[in-house]
Design a protein around this motif. Structure first.
Motif, PDB file in Angstrom:
ATOM      1  N   ARG A   1       0.836  -1.199   0.000  1.00  9.17           N
ATOM      2  CA  ARG A   1       0.000   0.000   0.000  1.00  9.17           C
ATOM      3  C   ARG A   1       0.876   1.256   0.000  1.00  9.17           C
ATOM      4  NH1 ARG A   1      -5.222   0.518   0.463  1.00  9.17           N
ATOM      5  NH2 ARG A   1      -5.465  -1.690   1.003  1.00  9.17           N
TER       6      ARG A   1
ATOM      7  N   LEU B   1       0.897   4.155  -2.923  1.00  8.21           N
ATOM      8  CA  LEU B   1       0.776   5.592  -2.679  1.00  8.21           C
ATOM      9  C   LEU B   1       1.927   6.366  -3.319  1.00  8.21           C
ATOM     10  CD1 LEU B   1      -0.389   5.599   1.063  1.00  8.21           C
ATOM     11  CD2 LEU B   1      -1.758   6.159  -0.957  1.00  8.21           C
TER      12      LEU B   1
ATOM     13  N   THR C   1       1.498   6.501  -7.237  1.00  6.09           N
ATOM     14  CA  THR C   1       0.333   7.272  -7.684  1.00  6.09           C
ATOM     15  C   THR C   1       0.379   8.710  -7.181  1.00  6.09           C
ATOM     16  OG1 THR C   1      -0.936   6.474  -5.765  1.00  6.09           O
ATOM     17  CG2 THR C   1      -1.141   5.227  -7.821  1.00  6.09           C
ATOM     18  N   ARG C   2       1.517   9.113  -6.641  1.00  8.61           N
ATOM     19  CA  ARG C   2       1.644  10.499  -6.174  1.00  8.61           C
ATOM     20  C   ARG C   2       1.489  11.448  -7.363  1.00  8.61           C
ATOM     21  NH1 ARG C   2       7.011  11.484  -3.025  1.00  8.61           N
ATOM     22  NH2 ARG C   2       5.996   9.932  -1.700  1.00  8.61           N
TER      23      ARG C   2
ATOM     24  N   ARG D   1      -5.534   6.712  -7.765  1.00 15.80           N
ATOM     25  CA  ARG D   1      -5.899   6.339  -6.395  1.00 15.80           C
ATOM     26  C   ARG D   1      -7.390   6.054  -6.288  1.00 15.80           C
ATOM     27  NH1 ARG D   1      -2.157  10.140  -2.366  1.00 15.80           N
ATOM     28  NH2 ARG D   1      -0.146   9.397  -3.182  1.00 15.80           N
ATOM     29  N   LYS D   2      -8.201   6.826  -7.013  1.00 16.42           N
ATOM     30  CA  LYS D   2      -9.637   6.555  -7.043  1.00 16.42           C
ATOM     31  C   LYS D   2      -9.914   5.209  -7.690  1.00 16.42           C
ATOM     32  CE  LYS D   2     -11.388  10.143  -5.009  1.00 16.42           C
ATOM     33  NZ  LYS D   2     -12.124   9.982  -3.739  1.00 16.42           N
TER      34      LYS D   2
ATOM     35  N   ARG E   1      -8.060   2.548  -7.543  1.00 15.49           N
ATOM     36  CA  ARG E   1      -7.816   1.523  -6.530  1.00 15.49           C
ATOM     37  C   ARG E   1      -8.969   1.476  -5.518  1.00 15.49           C
ATOM     38  NH1 ARG E   1      -6.007  -3.410  -5.135  1.00 15.49           N
ATOM     39  NH2 ARG E   1      -6.502  -3.544  -2.926  1.00 15.49           N
ATOM     40  N   GLU E   2      -9.515   2.623  -5.153  1.00 11.97           N
ATOM     41  CA  GLU E   2     -10.656   2.647  -4.234  1.00 11.97           C
ATOM     42  C   GLU E   2     -11.847   1.909  -4.837  1.00 11.97           C
ATOM     43  OE1 GLU E   2     -11.885   6.291  -2.293  1.00 11.97           O
ATOM     44  OE2 GLU E   2      -9.899   7.155  -2.666  1.00 11.97           O
TER      45      GLU E   2
END
Length: 249
Positions: free
Chosen positions: A176, A180, A183-184, A190-191, A193-194
């Motif tokens: 994880r 992060l 995907t900075r 990041r969305k 992955r959500e």
């Protein structure tokens, strides 16, 4: 398959059947399995890709075997092939038909990976064009562009090498943290992955069908909020097009 074998396979028939096809070189094997004890009931080997008539004839054999023993089919599970719905209705009428959870998740995973690949392509197109050779130490603009190009190439490499982090069911803390990092500066990833985590939650065995359907409806609405009409990025997951098929029989 017939006679004594069919008697053994159907002696404790559950009523729920999984029908699938297996491709082996030029051949295709159609098979029907009792979805509770996992006993194979029927199979057929074809020397060509199956068509509507092949599926209908195979299902007809299955129906005849069940009818001869006064057994009733309660539901059928298949993959997402378009060959099955019409054939099932023609042979068995309106019985419950669900798509295999594995195949649903596999299609969603493909959609997510395509979305990540499209972002890599977008990044590749955004790389500045550089002159051949090493930039001069006095040419600040050329050196700045070279640094930008190197940074973008690093992001592209990271997104390719660690693309599995977007579709893995459960991430370790270190994974994880890595996600992060790569995907900075890319909130859309990041969305993405959500969305994947919400998708996996739909298939939790502890989640009742009606609860999952309610969550799916909310998820579709939530996904639409993040669709960019110009880039068409997040809708490549195709979640709003796929049916929910993880019903508990």
């Amino acid at each position: 398959m017939g006679g004594a074998f069919l008697e053994w396979a159907l002696e404790a028939f559950s009523g729920y059947v999984a029908v699938d096809e297996l491709y082996e070189g030029p051949y295709c094997v159609l098979s029907a399995v009792d979805n509770r004890p996992y006993k194979r009931i029927l199979y057929e080997v074809l020397d060509h890709d199956p068509n509507h008539d092949d599926i209908k004839a195979f299902l007809g054999r299955l129906k005849d075997a069940l009818t001869a023993r006064e057994l009733e089919i309660k539901g059928i599970t298949t993959d997402g092939s378009a060959l099955y719905p019409e054939s099932i209705r023609e042979v068995f009428g309106e019985i419950p038909h669900q798509i295999c959870t594995f195949h649903v998740i596999a299609e969603l995973v493909k959609g997510v990976l395509r979305a990540v690949a499209s972002e890599r392509k977008r990044l590749a197109k955004s790389k500045p064009k550089l002159k051949r050779g090493r930039p001069s130490s006095k040419d600040k603009k050329a050196r700045r562009l070279a640094r930008k190009s190197k940074f973008i190439q690093g992001k592209i490499s990271d997104l390719f090498q660690d693309r599995f982090l977007f579709v893995k069911r459960r991430l370790k803390p270190s994974e994880r943290k890595r996600l992060l990092y790569i995907t900075r500066g890319f909130p859309q990833l990041r969305k993405l992955r959500e969305i994947v985590e919400h998708l996996y939650a739909l298939f939790d065995r502890r989640c009742r069908t009606q609860t999952a359907l309610g969550k799916l409806k909310k998820l579709r609405q939530w996904v639409k909020r993040f669709i960019n009409p110009q880039r068409k990025f997040l809708n490549k997951t195709t979640i709003h097009k796929l049916p929910f098929a993880a019903r508990s029989w």
